[in-house]
Design a protein around this motif. Sequence first.
Motif, PDB file in Angstrom:
ATOM      1  N   SER A 174      34.581  33.489  38.854  1.00 33.34           N
ATOM      2  CA  SER A 174      35.065  34.571  38.008  1.00 33.34           C
ATOM      3  C   SER A 174      33.970  35.603  37.789  1.00 33.34           C
ATOM      4  O   SER A 174      32.796  35.273  37.633  1.00 33.34           O
ATOM      5  CB  SER A 174      35.527  34.014  36.661  1.00 33.34           C
ATOM      6  OG  SER A 174      35.888  35.068  35.783  1.00 33.34           O
ATOM      7  N   ASP A 200      36.525  38.586  29.320  1.00 33.60           N
ATOM      8  CA  ASP A 200      37.913  38.721  29.759  1.00 33.60           C
ATOM      9  C   ASP A 200      38.837  38.992  28.578  1.00 33.60           C
ATOM     10  O   ASP A 200      39.738  39.837  28.662  1.00 33.60           O
ATOM     11  CB  ASP A 200      38.355  37.449  30.483  1.00 33.60           C
ATOM     12  CG  ASP A 200      39.731  37.588  31.094  1.00 33.60           C
ATOM     13  OD1 ASP A 200      39.836  38.204  32.169  1.00 33.60           O
ATOM     14  OD2 ASP A 200      40.701  37.085  30.502  1.00 33.60           O
ATOM     15  N   SER A 209      40.574  42.608  28.650  1.00 37.52           N
ATOM     16  CA  SER A 209      42.020  42.583  28.909  1.00 37.52           C
ATOM     17  C   SER A 209      42.788  43.201  27.750  1.00 37.52           C
ATOM     18  O   SER A 209      43.806  43.877  27.954  1.00 37.52           O
ATOM     19  CB  SER A 209      42.499  41.146  29.159  1.00 37.52           C
ATOM     20  OG  SER A 209      42.297  40.329  28.017  1.00 37.52           O
ATOM     21  N   TYR A 213      36.544  46.166  35.157  1.00 40.20           N
ATOM     22  CA  TYR A 213      37.488  45.079  34.873  1.00 40.20           C
ATOM     23  C   TYR A 213      38.844  45.383  35.506  1.00 40.20           C
ATOM     24  O   TYR A 213      39.463  44.512  36.121  1.00 40.20           O
ATOM     25  CB  TYR A 213      37.637  44.891  33.365  1.00 40.20           C
ATOM     26  CG  TYR A 213      38.583  43.773  32.990  1.00 40.20           C
ATOM     27  CD1 TYR A 213      38.146  42.451  32.993  1.00 40.20           C
ATOM     28  CD2 TYR A 213      39.907  44.031  32.642  1.00 40.20           C
ATOM     29  CE1 TYR A 213      39.009  41.408  32.667  1.00 40.20           C
ATOM     30  CE2 TYR A 213      40.777  43.008  32.311  1.00 40.20           C
ATOM     31  CZ  TYR A 213      40.320  41.699  32.331  1.00 40.20           C
ATOM     32  OH  TYR A 213      41.178  40.671  32.013  1.00 40.20           O
ATOM     33  N   THR A 273      40.260  42.914  38.472  1.00 42.47           N
ATOM     34  CA  THR A 273      41.461  42.124  38.198  1.00 42.47           C
ATOM     35  C   THR A 273      42.641  42.558  39.059  1.00 42.47           C
ATOM     36  O   THR A 273      43.422  41.715  39.520  1.00 42.47           O
ATOM     37  CB  THR A 273      41.844  42.193  36.717  1.00 42.47           C
ATOM     38  OG1 THR A 273      41.983  43.567  36.309  1.00 42.47           O
ATOM     39  CG2 THR A 273      40.785  41.519  35.847  1.00 42.47           C
ATOM     40  N   GLN A 274      42.769  43.862  39.309  1.00 42.27           N
ATOM     41  CA  GLN A 274      43.887  44.312  40.137  1.00 42.27           C
ATOM     42  C   GLN A 274      43.662  43.975  41.611  1.00 42.27           C
ATOM     43  O   GLN A 274      44.619  43.712  42.346  1.00 42.27           O
ATOM     44  CB  GLN A 274      44.100  45.819  39.957  1.00 42.27           C
ATOM     45  CG  GLN A 274      44.575  46.209  38.566  1.00 42.27           C
ATOM     46  CD  GLN A 274      45.839  45.476  38.146  1.00 42.27           C
ATOM     47  OE1 GLN A 274      46.712  45.182  38.969  1.00 42.27           O
ATOM     48  NE2 GLN A 274      45.943  45.170  36.862  1.00 42.27           N
TER      49      GLN A 274
END
Length: 246
Positions: free
Chosen positions: A34, A41, A45, A88, A92-93
């Motif tokens: 990660s 996160d 997020s 981020y 993440t995408q």
Amino acid sequence: MSSHRSLSTIRCALPRRIPKLRQSYHSYEHDAPSAFTPAEDAILSAAIAHVPAHGFTTTALSNGARDAGYLDVSTNLFSAGVFSLVKYHLVTQRLALSKNTSSLPTKEPTNVLENVRTLTLRRLRANEPIIYRWQEAVAILAMPKHIPDSLRELALLSDEIHFLAGDTSVDTSWYTKRAGLSAIYASTELFMTQDRSANFKETEEFLDRRLEGAHALSTTIAEAGRWAGVQGMGIINGLRSKGVRI
């Protein structure tokens, strides 16, 4: 007792620098580690949800920290500031692409280009909730201190798309394909920030033209390299027209 976590707890949970990805290759046997700690996160997020209203700003970060149950001051522990929020979203995408490949045709050589198009468009559409804030993100990514990480993430995205599309090339085209797609993706993403057509139809058409052009010009390594260079200059000029100093 306060519902917020103590600052000392936050300092233990959050490193002073956001860790870099430790793996830049694909493995069938092991997942990549990660890129973010659980605390990072949680905050980031939650902060992404505030980007449409507040942009890629410290306000969005503070709201995210509060939503995640942390003190507002915890955002000071992100040494990269709002770049952490942009990164981020990028990371993440990119990773989300691998979780939704069942709709792709079989990974036969004849389907690679079609798969590349599908995955590239899917990644672009992941920007829809924040697309009209993305020019702010581009300005952050283009800051000199962030350019190495920005280019690395773009390269990782291009590699991920080709890998998931079933590209198994091992010759010099491995590099030209990825360089070309990086240029295509970046220019299409910029175009999308100004697209007001229904369902971003003009962005999809723009992407198709770039992919067709790349396919036509990739018959030789020299032509592919020259094409990527022209596209790269187009991206830089586009950023300059937005007031970004490069």
